[in-house]
Design a protein around this motif. Structure first.
Motif, mmCIF file in Angstrom:
data_model
loop_
_atom_site.group_PDB
_atom_site.id
_atom_site.type_symbol
_atom_site.label_atom_id
_atom_site.label_comp_id
_atom_site.label_asym_id
_atom_site.label_seq_id
_atom_site.Cartn_x
_atom_site.Cartn_y
_atom_site.Cartn_z
ATOM 1 N N CYS A 73 22.307 -17.013 -3.740
ATOM 2 C CA CYS A 73 21.737 -15.892 -3.463
ATOM 3 C C CYS A 73 22.803 -14.973 -3.433
ATOM 4 N N HIS A 75 23.245 -10.916 -1.328
ATOM 5 C CA HIS A 75 22.467 -9.781 -0.667
ATOM 6 C C HIS A 75 23.743 -9.372 0.466
ATOM 7 N N SER A 76 23.306 -8.051 1.166
ATOM 8 C CA SER A 76 23.981 -7.417 1.981
ATOM 9 C C SER A 76 23.754 -8.251 3.413
ATOM 10 N N GLY A 78 22.492 -6.833 6.112
ATOM 11 C CA GLY A 78 21.315 -6.202 6.481
ATOM 12 C C GLY A 78 20.216 -6.978 5.785
ATOM 13 N N GLU A 79 20.406 -7.614 4.862
ATOM 14 C CA GLU A 79 19.111 -8.178 4.102
ATOM 15 C C GLU A 79 18.824 -9.785 4.548
ATOM 16 N N HIS A 82 15.483 -10.627 6.158
ATOM 17 C CA HIS A 82 14.646 -10.772 4.856
ATOM 18 C C HIS A 82 14.507 -11.952 4.171
ATOM 19 N N GLU A 83 15.711 -12.228 3.777
ATOM 20 C CA GLU A 83 16.041 -13.334 3.021
ATOM 21 C C GLU A 83 15.504 -14.622 3.589
ATOM 22 N N LEU A 161 12.224 -14.401 -3.587
ATOM 23 C CA LEU A 161 13.651 -13.927 -3.514
ATOM 24 C C LEU A 161 13.964 -13.114 -4.699
ATOM 25 N N ALA A 164 12.658 -9.916 -4.565
ATOM 26 C CA ALA A 164 13.439 -9.031 -3.648
ATOM 27 C C ALA A 164 14.862 -8.566 -4.210
ATOM 28 N N ILE A 166 17.233 -10.751 -4.444
ATOM 29 C CA ILE A 166 18.196 -11.500 -3.685
ATOM 30 C C ILE A 166 18.614 -12.783 -4.404
#
Length: 174
Positions: A73, A75-76, A78-79, A82-83, A161, A164, A166
């Motif tokens: 994966c 992502h930042s 901040g994600e 969510h992940e 994912l 999204a 990710i």
């Protein structure tokens, strides 16, 4: 209680625990300091006991029920919630996070997250501790080992994912 008896009692307590047990909880139960429990756990591990330290406490490693898969994966920070919620919402447990460090090689952090409650507790601890997630060491790229009830659950997680943005491409397509 002698130290060896206490270690055996801690091991028995971990065997019967339904959730991770913190060193503070074990220390209260056995009327010793948290540091004594940390030392006891270290000695139990050195003797071959498979005890994992998760963000929520100690857990005796059990043979997984289901199928394990590794996903890549990106992502930042901040994600992250969510992940993780996408994974547990599709019935999978996020066993760990893995990153490649330029000096130390592969670093693995035990997570053992299987519900939204677990994710919420992990995110709260992350926020309170101020410790950055491991994925920040690798500009957001990381692996997770998932324990899924079946291949269909894994494929659903991959689809969610991917949608999204990710999941790194080429996974869970069949």
């Amino acid at each position: 209680m002698l130290a060896a008896e206490r270690r055996e009692a801690i091991l028995n307590r971990l065997r019967t625990a339904a959730a991770p047990l913190s060193a503070t909880t074990l220390a209260r139960q056995f009327s010793v300091s948290r540091q004594i429990v940390v030392g006891d756990i270290a000695l139990l591990r050195a003797s071959g006991q498979a005890i994992d330290a998760t963000p929520r406490g100690y857990l005796l490693r059990r043979a997984p029920e289901g199928e394990t898969y590794t996903i890549a994966c990106c992502h930042s920070a901040g994600e992250m919630g969510h992940e993780l919620n996408l994974c547990v919402d599709h019935g999978c447990t996020v066993l760990n996070v893995i990153v490649e460090h330029p000096l130390y090689g592969q670093l693995t952090g035990q997570l053992q997250l299987s519900s939204r409650y677990d994710v919420e507790q992990f995110l709260r601890l992350s926020s309170q501790s101020g410790a950055p997630p491991l994925s920040l060491l690798t500009e957001g790229i990381h692996l997770h080992t998932l324990l899924c009830p079946d291949r269909e659950s894994y494929l659903r997680v991959c689809r969610a994912l991917r949608e999204a943005g990710i999941l790194l491409e080429g996974q869970g397509e069949s």
